[in-house]
Design a protein around this motif. Sequence first.
Motif, PDB file in Angstrom:
ATOM      1  N   GLN A  88      11.010   1.490   5.428  1.00 39.99           N
ATOM      2  CA  GLN A  88      10.506   0.436   6.503  1.00 39.99           C
ATOM      3  C   GLN A  88       9.112   0.925   6.567  1.00 39.99           C
ATOM      4  OE1 GLN A  88      13.193   1.130   9.548  1.00 39.99           O
ATOM      5  NE2 GLN A  88      14.603  -0.713   9.209  1.00 39.99           N
ATOM      6  N   ALA A  89       8.672   2.531   6.303  1.00 41.54           N
ATOM      7  CA  ALA A  89       7.307   2.874   6.655  1.00 41.54           C
ATOM      8  C   ALA A  89       6.346   2.210   5.498  1.00 41.54           C
ATOM      9  CB  ALA A  89       7.491   4.349   6.225  1.00 41.54           C
ATOM     10  N   VAL A  90       6.738   1.924   4.356  1.00 37.72           N
ATOM     11  CA  VAL A  90       5.989   1.196   3.537  1.00 37.72           C
ATOM     12  C   VAL A  90       5.165  -0.007   4.290  1.00 37.72           C
ATOM     13  CG1 VAL A  90       5.836  -0.046   1.282  1.00 37.72           C
ATOM     14  CG2 VAL A  90       6.972   2.105   1.537  1.00 37.72           C
ATOM     15  N   PHE A  91       6.211  -0.911   5.054  1.00 40.60           N
ATOM     16  CA  PHE A  91       5.949  -2.170   5.491  1.00 40.60           C
ATOM     17  C   PHE A  91       4.821  -1.831   6.778  1.00 40.60           C
ATOM     18  CE2 PHE A  91       8.883  -2.918   2.464  1.00 40.60           C
ATOM     19  CZ  PHE A  91       8.632  -3.972   1.696  1.00 40.60           C
ATOM     20  N   ASP A  92       5.288  -0.763   7.376  1.00 46.02           N
ATOM     21  CA  ASP A  92       4.577  -0.440   8.564  1.00 46.02           C
ATOM     22  C   ASP A  92       3.186   0.087   8.270  1.00 46.02           C
ATOM     23  OD1 ASP A  92       6.864  -1.086  10.062  1.00 46.02           O
ATOM     24  OD2 ASP A  92       7.628   0.975  10.322  1.00 46.02           O
ATOM     25  N   TRP A  93       2.942   0.736   7.126  1.00 42.15           N
ATOM     26  CA  TRP A  93       1.754   1.012   6.686  1.00 42.15           C
ATOM     27  C   TRP A  93       0.794  -0.176   6.423  1.00 42.15           C
ATOM     28  CZ3 TRP A  93      -0.736   0.255   2.056  1.00 42.15           C
ATOM     29  CH2 TRP A  93      -1.946   1.254   1.976  1.00 42.15           C
ATOM     30  N   LEU A  94       1.790  -1.159   5.681  1.00 43.28           N
ATOM     31  CA  LEU A  94       0.979  -2.445   5.363  1.00 43.28           C
ATOM     32  C   LEU A  94       0.241  -3.078   6.575  1.00 43.28           C
ATOM     33  CD1 LEU A  94       2.904  -4.157   2.650  1.00 43.28           C
ATOM     34  CD2 LEU A  94       0.848  -3.400   2.358  1.00 43.28           C
ATOM     35  N   LYS A  95       1.126  -3.072   7.541  1.00 40.42           N
ATOM     36  CA  LYS A  95       0.805  -3.805   8.917  1.00 40.42           C
ATOM     37  C   LYS A  95      -0.452  -3.015   9.631  1.00 40.42           C
ATOM     38  CE  LYS A  95       2.659  -5.340  13.384  1.00 40.42           C
ATOM     39  NZ  LYS A  95       1.408  -4.617  14.351  1.00 40.42           N
ATOM     40  N   GLY A  96      -0.358  -1.795   9.482  1.00 37.83           N
ATOM     41  CA  GLY A  96      -1.511  -1.178   9.806  1.00 37.83           C
ATOM     42  C   GLY A  96      -2.952  -1.491   8.960  1.00 37.83           C
ATOM     43  N   TRP A  97      -2.798  -1.279   7.714  1.00 39.73           N
ATOM     44  CA  TRP A  97      -3.783  -1.559   7.075  1.00 39.73           C
ATOM     45  C   TRP A  97      -4.210  -2.956   7.153  1.00 39.73           C
ATOM     46  CZ3 TRP A  97      -3.375  -3.476   1.261  1.00 39.73           C
ATOM     47  CH2 TRP A  97      -4.416  -3.673   0.591  1.00 39.73           C
ATOM     48  N   PHE A  98      -3.282  -4.107   7.504  1.00 33.56           N
ATOM     49  CA  PHE A  98      -3.807  -5.568   7.725  1.00 33.56           C
ATOM     50  C   PHE A  98      -4.511  -5.404   9.233  1.00 33.56           C
ATOM     51  CE2 PHE A  98       0.069  -7.426   5.147  1.00 33.56           C
ATOM     52  CZ  PHE A  98      -0.428  -6.707   4.076  1.00 33.56           C
ATOM     53  N   GLU A  99      -4.324  -4.635   9.900  1.00 37.10           N
ATOM     54  CA  GLU A  99      -4.736  -4.695  11.190  1.00 37.10           C
ATOM     55  C   GLU A  99      -6.117  -4.169  11.228  1.00 37.10           C
ATOM     56  OE1 GLU A  99      -1.636  -3.283  13.628  1.00 37.10           O
ATOM     57  OE2 GLU A  99      -1.018  -5.359  13.867  1.00 37.10           O
ATOM     58  N   SER A 100      -6.334  -3.157  10.371  1.00 32.62           N
ATOM     59  CA  SER A 100      -7.818  -2.183  10.125  1.00 32.62           C
ATOM     60  C   SER A 100      -9.081  -3.392  10.237  1.00 32.62           C
ATOM     61  CB  SER A 100      -7.793  -1.458   8.999  1.00 32.62           C
ATOM     62  OG  SER A 100      -7.987  -2.026   7.903  1.00 32.62           O
ATOM     63  N   ASP A 101     -10.105  -2.900  10.689  1.00 36.35           N
ATOM     64  CA  ASP A 101     -11.336  -3.638  10.823  1.00 36.35           C
ATOM     65  C   ASP A 101     -11.946  -4.009   9.482  1.00 36.35           C
ATOM     66  OD1 ASP A 101     -11.196  -3.946  13.445  1.00 36.35           O
ATOM     67  OD2 ASP A 101     -12.664  -2.142  13.732  1.00 36.35           O
ATOM     68  N   ASP A 102     -11.491  -3.138   8.325  1.00 36.93           N
ATOM     69  CA  ASP A 102     -12.093  -3.374   6.858  1.00 36.93           C
ATOM     70  C   ASP A 102     -11.162  -3.923   6.096  1.00 36.93           C
ATOM     71  OD1 ASP A 102     -10.624  -1.216   6.928  1.00 36.93           O
ATOM     72  OD2 ASP A 102     -11.944  -0.146   5.598  1.00 36.93           O
TER      73      ASP A 102
END
Length: 192
Positions: A88-102
């Motif tokens: 699940q951490a892989v998809f949580d990491w994706l979410k954090g990346w998608f929410e990043s400003d850059d």
Amino acid sequence: MSTAQPASPKRAHLLATARRLFYRDGYRVVGIDTLLAEAGVAKMTLYNHFASKEELILAVIEEQDAEVRAALTAAVAAAGRSPTRQFQAVFDWLKGWFESDDFKGCAFLRALSEYPEPDHPIHRAAWRHKQAVNTLLVGLVTDAGARHPTELADALGLLINGAILSAHATGSSAPAATARTAAATLLKHATA
């Protein structure tokens, strides 16, 4: 083909500038003159560190590959010892990346689309990254007890790449949650 060279401040500055411009505008669109003007360096400085624009692109891709894989590995490790939580951490990491400003999509997918010839060195470098992520996924689903882990990892790769494209197109992190839910369902069926 590795473009790794000893670190120097000018080389690092060129890489950082190229990485930002390529990610924002595309590999083929950004010309050497634009890069030099943005970096504030002379053409000779560029060619002292990179033999060509292609070599610079390869160095950028290799640097991004190392950073993304390190971040994913750290996210998985931080999830603890539970194979399900690590998965699940892989998809949580994706979410954090998608929410990043850059966040502006996937630099590797962009490289694959801009250099579609499978034998092109840039295409191969971007594809190596995707295969490395797939290898990480195989390990995670194997640890979680999945039957046919390679096939499941391939399906998860499709989910991840689709989520990246959707997040980029919509400006929303919701595709990460959708992919996480779909991935959990696939894993459940693969371990039943």
